[in-house]
Design a protein around this motif. Structure first.
Motif, short mmCIF file in Angstrom:
data_model
loop_
_atom_site.label_atom_id
_atom_site.label_comp_id
_atom_site.label_asym_id
_atom_site.label_seq_id
_atom_site.Cartn_x
_atom_site.Cartn_y
_atom_site.Cartn_z
N PHE A 18 0.86 -1.20 0.00
CA PHE A 18 0.00 0.00 0.00
C PHE A 18 0.88 1.23 0.00
O PHE A 18 2.04 1.19 0.41
CB PHE A 18 -0.91 -0.02 1.21
N GLN A 103 2.66 -6.68 1.27
CA GLN A 103 2.02 -6.31 2.53
C GLN A 103 2.14 -7.51 3.47
O GLN A 103 1.92 -8.66 3.08
CB GLN A 103 0.56 -5.98 2.28
N GLN A 104 2.52 -7.21 4.73
CA GLN A 104 2.80 -8.33 5.64
C GLN A 104 1.52 -9.04 6.06
O GLN A 104 0.42 -8.48 5.95
CB GLN A 104 3.50 -7.77 6.89
N HIS A 105 1.67 -10.29 6.49
CA HIS A 105 0.62 -11.08 7.14
C HIS A 105 -0.40 -11.70 6.19
O HIS A 105 -1.00 -12.71 6.55
CB HIS A 105 -0.14 -10.27 8.20
N TRP A 143 -3.74 -7.74 5.88
CA TRP A 143 -3.31 -7.23 7.20
C TRP A 143 -4.38 -6.43 7.91
O TRP A 143 -4.36 -6.31 9.13
CB TRP A 143 -2.06 -6.37 7.05
N ARG A 176 -4.28 -10.06 12.68
CA ARG A 176 -3.85 -10.05 11.28
C ARG A 176 -2.73 -11.06 11.02
O ARG A 176 -2.42 -11.37 9.87
CB ARG A 176 -3.41 -8.65 10.87
N ASP A 286 6.68 -5.61 3.45
CA ASP A 286 6.91 -4.22 3.05
C ASP A 286 7.69 -3.46 4.10
O ASP A 286 8.58 -2.65 3.78
CB ASP A 286 5.58 -3.52 2.74
N ASN A 287 7.45 -3.72 5.38
CA ASN A 287 8.19 -3.00 6.42
C ASN A 287 9.65 -3.42 6.50
O ASN A 287 10.54 -2.54 6.53
CB ASN A 287 7.48 -3.15 7.76
N HIS A 325 6.24 -5.36 17.59
CA HIS A 325 6.51 -6.60 16.85
C HIS A 325 8.00 -6.69 16.60
O HIS A 325 8.61 -5.71 16.16
CB HIS A 325 5.79 -6.57 15.50
N LEU A 339 8.93 -3.14 15.04
CA LEU A 339 7.96 -2.11 14.64
C LEU A 339 7.18 -1.72 15.89
O LEU A 339 6.79 -2.60 16.67
CB LEU A 339 6.94 -2.70 13.66
O1 LIG Z 1 0.41 -4.92 9.45
C1 LIG Z 1 1.36 -4.26 9.17
C2 LIG Z 1 2.66 -4.42 9.88
O2 LIG Z 1 2.54 -5.32 10.99
C3 LIG Z 1 1.26 -3.29 8.04
O3 LIG Z 1 2.33 -2.36 8.05
C4 LIG Z 1 1.25 -4.04 6.71
O4 LIG Z 1 2.52 -4.64 6.49
C5 LIG Z 1 0.92 -3.07 5.58
F1 LIG Z 1 0.92 -3.69 4.36
#
Ligand SMILES: O=C(CO)[C@@H](O)[C@H](O)CF
Length: 542
Positions: A18, A103-105, A143, A176, A286-287, A325, A339
């Protein structure tokens, strides 16, 4: 791409992710051997593939909790972007490596027999016409889904509680996170689950399309599943067993994020002109890809000052907690990243600007310039929406004697907000094991990073220099950098060495003289007050 002969060989960072306004898209950047971005393209799901009827790239279901994306929309988006690149004359023959992020998850469920279809793609047809029958679940959880609370509780109970799960996988159970999503699908759609031969993350799904066979999940994105033991980098048998049967064989074995997972499928060689030896480097979340794109190094911290504020931390010794996380680090397999999300970000800053600085950022800046570091001992906590880190709501102000007060003078309110937001960030980052080091750089991005006075407070609170970077493409550029890293031999070559030619961030603020003394004294006081509010606003400890 490092010791290449053609005038411009490059790596591609492809990404399903995203962008700032939360619109989902496929984005591509091409980076040359001097680490310059020389090509960009994107496909927006809502605008360019309207037949799927998504909003922001997703379908929010009637229950308001279930959020999915059609997997064939992602497949078709890849067809569209490659055709756009071909039509624009992009020279695929110079791409020596590609990687990407997702995108994660999110999770994709490949139907039994799908690998055979992946391996025998006809270059005369687009992907989406050939993969129509390859998915046992057509609407994939992403997610934004929050429909798996029951599965989260089951998973935590199975491994001895939330903190035990966090120590094992880097996070307590989150709705998620992929393991809980798989558990829900197994429980609610056992037939589809039994017809599934492979489960991918969005990142490894995208890599599989390029490989023409199943790509493994990388350690870093795999850390966002509540399934991977982040210390040993193996699937947790206890977590797998709690979520669904025969899960390990459907996931495959995870790999280091810098792994070359294979050469590009002949489909792309024949249809687009990629060189047969083009290497596919493991895709990641992505992160983690953004951390690579920002070229975060040991001791650094990235602060994304957006609607919500997100911290990216580089950790050597993680301390898993019930908040935030912790993921395996995408560019250094010995280290970790974390994160931390703070929901009261720019919307809170705008509200205080409107209420106490006449709706003006220049008045806001003047308020910061006219108040001293430490704000005379006045401390504020501003949470107009329920905060994530920690779970507090409301505005709470304390004077220098730690007595609650109902208001501060206007200028003091402004500084109390900004100092409070950044002291909270430092305290919670240190709670996860982060430590400011002498070489620490703070990388600031997002809307508020354009305000130099806000950045000065950030530099003062952390006692470290603040640099500003443009991260609009960070996940994508990070994927291209990681492609170079994989090509250069991955773990044998430090990532920082591979990307040293990349453009450097701009220095925006350095700590004021005496800042450390002021905030070393205030931080413990701020932490105690935060605990006091927490104990007053939520019931007795669990
Ligand atoms: O859920 C998230 C990180 O844990 C979001 O940043 C997704 O990665 C966005 F795509």
């Amino acid at each position: 791409a490092l010791n290449c002969t053609p005038p411009r060989c490059c790596s591609l960072g492809k990404i399903l992710h995203f962008i700032l306004n939360n619109a989902f898209q496929v984005k591509v950047v091409a980076v040359d051997a001097e680490m310059n971005v020389f090509y960009e393209e994107s496909v927006h799901f809502d605008r360019d593939l309207p037949e799927f009827g998504t909003r922001g790239g997703v379908h929010v279901h009637k229950d308001g909790l279930t959020v999915t994306s059609p997997v064939l929309m992602w497949v078709q988006a890849l067809d569209v972007i490659l055709e756009k690149m071909k039509a624009s004359g992009f020279d695929f023959s110079q791409v020596l490596a590609l990687s990407g992020a997702g995108q994660q998850h999110g999770s994709i469920y490949w139907q039994a027999g799908a690998q055979q279809a992946l391996r025998s793609l006809s270059p005369d047809l687009p992907l989406h016409q050939q993969l129509q029958a390859c998915f046992s679940i057509s609407d994939c959880p992403v997610w934004m889904d929050s429909s798996t609370t029951a599965q989260c509780r089951q998973l935590e109970a199975a491994v001895g509680g939330a903190q035990a799960l966090s120590c094992l996988t880097g996070s307590r159970a989150y709705e998620r996170f992929t393991g809980n999503q798989i558990a829900k699908i197994y429980q609610q759609n056992p037939k589809a689950y039994s017809h599934t031969e492979r489960i991918s993350l969005v990142s490894s799904f995208a890599a599989s399309l390029f490989l023409g066979s199943y790509s493994p999940i990388d350690y870093s994105d795999g850390s966002g599943m509540n399934l991977l033991q982040i210390q040993d980098k193996v699937w947790s048998q206890a977590c797998l067993g709690s979520c669904a049967p025969h899960l390990e064989e459907k996931l495959g074995q995870p790999v280091p994020s810098c792994s070359v997972v294979g050469a590009i499928s002949s489909y792309y060689v024949q249809r687009y002109g990629f060189p047969p030896g083009c290497k596919v480097v493991a895709f990641t979340g992505d992160n983690p890809a953004s951390l690579a794109g920002m070229r975060l190094e040991e001791g650094d911290i990235a602060v994304s000052l957006g609607t919500s504020d997100t911290l990216f931390l580089w950790l050597q010794e993680p301390m898993p907690a019930l908040e935030g996380h912790i993921f395996c680090n995408p560019v250094d397999p010995q280290h970790y990243m974390a994160l931390l999300c703070f929901k009261n970000g720019s919307l809170m800053r705008e509200k205080i600007r409107d209420e106490f600085a006449s709706c003006s950022w220049s008045e806001f800046s003047k308020a910061l310039q006219s108040t001293e570091m430490g704000n005379g001992g006045n401390l504020g906590f501003y949470f107009d929406v329920m905060e994530i880190t920690p779970e507090i709501i409301g505005r709470h102000r304390f004077n220098t004697e730690n007595h609650k007060v109902s208001a501060f003078p206007g200028d003091v309110e402004v500084r109390a907000l900004i100092e409070g937001q950044f002291m909270a960030k430092r305290i919670h980052a240190e709670g996860l094991g982060y430590r400011v080091m002498s070489k620490t750089k703070i990388l600031a991005t997002g809307g508020a990073s354009h305000n130099r006075d806000i950045l000065q407070v950030l530099a003062d609170v952390f006692g470290a220099p603040v640099y500003v970077i443009d991260t609009a493409n960070s996940a994508c550029v990070g994927s291209a950098y990681r492609a170079f890293h994989g090509l250069a031999g991955g773990t044998d070559m430090p990532f920082s060495e591979v990307v040293k030619l990349a453009p450097n961030p701009r220095l925006a603020a350095t700590p004021s003289p005496g800042a450390s003394q002021v905030y070393e004294a205030l931080l413990p006081k701020f932490a105690k007050l935060e605990q006091r509010i927490l104990s007053q606003t939520r019931g007795p400890p669990e």
